[in-house]
Write an enzyme that holds these catalytic residues in place. Sequence first.
Site, mmCIF file in Angstrom:
data_model
loop_
_atom_site.group_PDB
_atom_site.id
_atom_site.type_symbol
_atom_site.label_atom_id
_atom_site.label_comp_id
_atom_site.label_asym_id
_atom_site.label_seq_id
_atom_site.Cartn_x
_atom_site.Cartn_y
_atom_site.Cartn_z
ATOM 1 N N TYR A 28 -39.922 29.155 -19.568
ATOM 2 C CA TYR A 28 -39.044 28.258 -20.322
ATOM 3 C C TYR A 28 -38.840 26.919 -19.624
ATOM 4 O O TYR A 28 -39.282 26.711 -18.502
ATOM 5 C CB TYR A 28 -37.736 28.923 -20.716
ATOM 6 C CG TYR A 28 -36.786 29.471 -19.685
ATOM 7 C CD1 TYR A 28 -36.830 29.153 -18.341
ATOM 8 C CD2 TYR A 28 -35.783 30.352 -20.115
ATOM 9 C CE1 TYR A 28 -35.915 29.669 -17.445
ATOM 10 C CE2 TYR A 28 -34.869 30.890 -19.213
ATOM 11 C CZ TYR A 28 -34.943 30.541 -17.887
ATOM 12 O OH TYR A 28 -34.026 31.058 -17.012
ATOM 13 N N GLU A 29 -38.208 25.991 -20.353
ATOM 14 C CA GLU A 29 -38.069 24.584 -19.949
ATOM 15 C C GLU A 29 -39.425 23.925 -19.711
ATOM 16 O O GLU A 29 -39.591 23.075 -18.844
ATOM 17 C CB GLU A 29 -37.189 24.443 -18.701
ATOM 18 C CG GLU A 29 -35.750 24.847 -18.908
ATOM 19 C CD GLU A 29 -35.113 24.185 -20.119
ATOM 20 O OE1 GLU A 29 -35.478 23.032 -20.427
ATOM 21 O OE2 GLU A 29 -34.258 24.807 -20.756
ATOM 22 N N GLY A 30 -40.389 24.294 -20.531
ATOM 23 C CA GLY A 30 -41.749 23.790 -20.399
ATOM 24 C C GLY A 30 -42.534 24.712 -19.491
ATOM 25 O O GLY A 30 -42.237 24.834 -18.304
#
Length: 573
Positions: free
Chosen positions: A437-439
């Site tokens: 997550y978060e890229g």
Amino acid sequence: MTTYRAPLDDILFAARLAAGASAFEAGGILADLGDGLLEATLNEAAKFAEERLASCYRDGDRIGAIFADGAVTTPPGWKEAYAEWVKGGWNALKADPAYGGLGLPRLLNAACTEIWQGANAAFAICPLLSQSAMEALERAASEELKKTYLAKMVRGEWGATMNLTEPQAGSDLALTRVKARPQADGSYRLFGQKIFITYGEHDLTENIVHLVLARLPDAPPGTQGISLFLAPKFIADSQGRFTRRNDLRCAGIEHKLGIRGSPTCTMAYGDGDGAVAYLVGEENKGLATMFAMMNDARLAVGLQGVGIAERATQQALAYARERLQGRTPESDAPAPILAHPDVKRMALTMTAQTHAARAICYETAASLDRARRQRDPARASEAQRRADLLTPVAKAFSTDIGHEVASLGVQIFGGIGYIEETGAAQVMRDARIAPIYEGTNGIQAIDLVTRKLQRTGSALAREIEDMRAIAAEARFDGASALVDAVADFERTSRFMLKAAPALALAGATPYLRLFALARGGTLLAKGAAQGEARRIAIARFFARNLAVASSGLAREAMEGGAAVIEAEAALHA
């Protein structure tokens, strides 16, 4: 099960190393952390984390978040812990004083973030997102929105989320379909669905402020047509009280591998007349505004990797010191498994990787402080470019390390580590989401080679120059491996700056790991130069056992791309 203890000596050492001793003196950019404030604050953070957050860590996994009738109940003890978090003012550390924040340095907040994440990652991801949302609103929201929402968010009374992902649009935000319809009163109405929304619904705060990417009716296609909107769970009634339920809801939560206490929600907008929302920033420029939030969150998630790695290392070392198994060449008596060279190698790998990841994250935070606090505009700009360059490395390397270290922790425990009672399995499961997550970490590597190397100008050259100087001055046995690692990184960086796009993309992930090995190793060597035996031993191990991978990573990044691009036959049965 060994409980988490904040590694204050290591945290303070890394913070001082990243900032420089003069930063905390009168007139320094971090002078507000001088006179013992840094130490006192971290001591209080550690006390709260160890006594309150760590104590409800296991129930977060065992019981998890519960969804029923559209509402989410967090695990036992979490509401009380969050109330104490708010009372302690922890949510306000780096927030703007104009809205009740303390305006303290990013470096302090980074150190606290590591502590929260090490104690209870599933809990700590909630305030992490709220702090990142405050960052976006401070930068881009209208004064009216700031006045209405920021103060309550800073106090922790209202939480916040980041709504990017949709069923058909994971990492490709150009496929965003949620619609925003403008209204005569200047507001908007949202219609559509978002998935994987962390803390999209919960019982910790009075209200939840959703930051949502959506498209206006006349928006251009692709990422150039995405706007950012603020849609609260509750909107104001005729008396100005936030009691009216907005037309948005949690449609369900996911059943997950890890961080089970953190509700991951499917959010539905506009079952009826549409969810009331307000534009943040300019129309069709929402992605740029959202990146302010995402970059803040990416560093914080990197620190989550550090905290998880630290927890896994503490557990494994405690077990390895106590578990008697086998005999060593030096003795016929049963020995602690830590005395066996291979177990010692795993434990040292966990320790050295955790220290290197911490050093990179703290360097990134200190650069952000210089960018915001440096009076000389040229130096401030230079610091921001460095922070931009380091952010994808901090996020990707540290979260990869969190997962790798947690897996080694299970290995040291052996068969019993695969059993839930030890807690090692939970740590490994919790660690697995952070590289996603978060890229995703692949996206971080792509960002590094396609944007950051090109856009940060001289920052890369300065970083290499600094690494080269540290490696050349290192005097411990094996330091020559750092000289080689820096040379490999410099050579591969030149290749990446000139490579065809497909080859650069194919080599991006090994290049990012090479960057982290060179930077992490030289930062450990910088710390070792202060002469403490433990830090010398960690730096030496990293150089001789981990940094030596640089030559292979360089070859993979520069020479392996063609084998990736031309390997279609290998992927067909």
